[in-house]
Design a protein around this motif. Structure first.
Motif, short mmCIF file in Angstrom:
data_model
loop_
_atom_site.label_atom_id
_atom_site.label_comp_id
_atom_site.label_asym_id
_atom_site.label_seq_id
_atom_site.Cartn_x
_atom_site.Cartn_y
_atom_site.Cartn_z
N GLN A 71 0.86 -1.19 0.00
CA GLN A 71 0.00 0.00 0.00
C GLN A 71 0.89 1.24 0.00
O GLN A 71 2.08 1.14 0.29
N SER A 106 -6.81 1.81 5.99
CA SER A 106 -7.36 0.65 6.69
C SER A 106 -6.50 -0.57 6.35
O SER A 106 -6.44 -1.01 5.20
N LYS A 146 -6.96 -3.63 7.09
CA LYS A 146 -7.70 -4.88 6.83
C LYS A 146 -7.68 -5.26 5.34
O LYS A 146 -7.70 -6.43 4.99
N THR A 147 -7.65 -4.25 4.46
CA THR A 147 -7.70 -4.55 3.01
C THR A 147 -6.31 -4.53 2.37
O THR A 147 -6.18 -4.75 1.16
N ILE A 148 -5.28 -4.28 3.15
CA ILE A 148 -3.93 -4.19 2.57
C ILE A 148 -3.32 -5.59 2.45
O ILE A 148 -3.20 -6.30 3.46
N PRO A 149 -2.90 -5.99 1.25
CA PRO A 149 -2.20 -7.28 1.14
C PRO A 149 -0.87 -7.20 1.89
O PRO A 149 -0.08 -6.27 1.67
N LYS A 165 -2.16 -11.81 9.90
CA LYS A 165 -3.61 -12.08 9.98
C LYS A 165 -4.30 -11.27 11.07
O LYS A 165 -5.51 -11.07 11.03
N SER A 201 -4.58 -7.81 8.94
CA SER A 201 -5.10 -7.77 7.57
C SER A 201 -5.89 -9.04 7.23
O SER A 201 -5.63 -10.10 7.77
N ASN A 202 -6.82 -8.89 6.28
CA ASN A 202 -7.57 -10.06 5.80
C ASN A 202 -6.87 -10.72 4.62
O ASN A 202 -7.37 -11.70 4.08
N LYS A 203 -5.74 -10.16 4.21
CA LYS A 203 -5.07 -10.72 3.01
C LYS A 203 -3.58 -10.85 3.27
O LYS A 203 -2.82 -9.88 3.16
N GLU A 227 -12.10 -2.28 -12.20
CA GLU A 227 -12.65 -3.44 -11.49
C GLU A 227 -13.40 -4.35 -12.46
O GLU A 227 -13.59 -5.53 -12.20
#
Ligand SMILES: NC(=O)c1ccc[n+]([C@@H]2O[C@H](COP(=O)([O-])OP(=O)(O)OC[C@H]3O[C@@H](n4cnc5c(N)ncnc54)[C@H](OP(=O)(O)O)[C@@H]3O)[C@@H](O)[C@H]2O)c1
Length: 255
Positions: free
Chosen positions: A110, A119, A121-124, A143, A146-148, A204
């Motif tokens: 990011q 945020s 949570k969405t950052i790989p 984890k 982040s979710n990824k 997208e």
């Protein structure tokens, strides 16, 4: 509970610090180490701070978040045993840290600027480690925030970072030029915001190849020449020409 020390006081160090501090039940930030006393003051009311690389806490993980070019020399100076030492760079190999037994990479894919909240949570989070057990530790840390979390090699990370330079750094610079054009000609840059947002959103659904529009794709040569002549800086004319040329070559025409 994972204990963490952070080396560095810049954009990534501050963002990671704030994020890690927001999980007090699972993460304890032991210390922030930096050479810049003014920047260290950001942390000093919340955690122990130091400028001494020889006096680093025995945390589970030591995150080096400093300029790419300084990672190797700073890592060489560290005298810490049995700590997992990672850097946060997109382009530097994990082997830069080879002096140490337990090494890895914890790269948040990011763009970070001070005073701009993101945020996590969405950052790989791209992780790498020499040992399976350490990879597991980095997975655990990733984890939490982040979710990824993805495991990738130094070679893959290097390619991703090259692509990220185009996606973010160059896009941002091109917007800076657009901003200057607007200022010079006294038109509102803000009027371009819906266009900028749609440029991103349509990716997208469409590939960048299918999403392209504009004079270079249409081969509107007179418009291209007129726009190039409107630019006042030689460097901006060069960028306009190079990008138009690249678009034309992509769609099969020569400028
Ligand atoms: N910014 C991003 O968007 C981003 C995203 C993902 C990963 N990264 C990676 O994260 C790392 C840090 O980037 P950043 O954006 O946080 O950089 P930054 O804001 O420029 O901060 C760099 C930090 O490194 C320190 N530093 C520089 N040279 C040093 C040296 N020779 N010895 C000791 N400390 C030194 C600086 O200290 P001084 O203040 O004293 O110079 C500062 O604390 C880089 O590896 C970068 O590739 C950055």
């Amino acid at each position: 509970m994972l204990s963490i020390s952070i080396i560095g006081t810049g954009n990534v160090a501050q963002h990671l610090f704030d994020e890690l501090m927001s999980y007090p039940k699972s993460i304890k930030v032991d210390q922030v180490i930096g050479r810049n006393l003014k920047s260290l003051s950001y942390f000093k009311d919340k955690v122990e701070t130091s400028s001494d690389y020889n006096n680093i806490s025995h945390s589970d993980i030591c995150i080096i978040a400093i300029n790419d070019d300084a990672i190797s020399s700073v890592s060489q100076q560290l005298k810490i045993n049995n700590c997992l030492i990672v850097h946060t760079s997109g382009s530097k190999a994990m082997t830069l840290l080879d002096k140490h037994k337990r090494i890895g990479v914890f790269y948040p894919l990011q763009t970070f600027s001070k005073n701009r909240k993101v945020s996590f949570k969405t950052i790989p989070i791209c992780i790498e480690s020499a040992q399976e057990a350490d990879l597991f530790v980095l997975q655990k840390l990733g984890k939490i925030i982040s979710n990824k979390v993805v495991t990738i090699t130094s070679k893959e990370r290097k390619s991703l970072h090259l692509a990220a330079v185009f996606v973010n750094n160059f896009t941002n610079h091109v917007n800076h030029i657009a901003h200057e054009v607007c200022l010079e000609n006294k038109v509102s840059y803000k009027l371009l915001h819906p266009l900028l947002l749609e440029t991103i959103h349509k990716l997208e659904e469409l590939s960048p190849l299918d999403a392209q529009t504009g004079p270079a794709k249409r081969d509107d040569q007179r418009t291209i020449e007129a726009q190039k002549n409107m630019l006042t800086k030689a460097s901006h004319k060069k960028i306009y020409h190079t990008l138009s040329q690249s678009i034309k070559e992509t769609y099969g025409e020569e400028l």
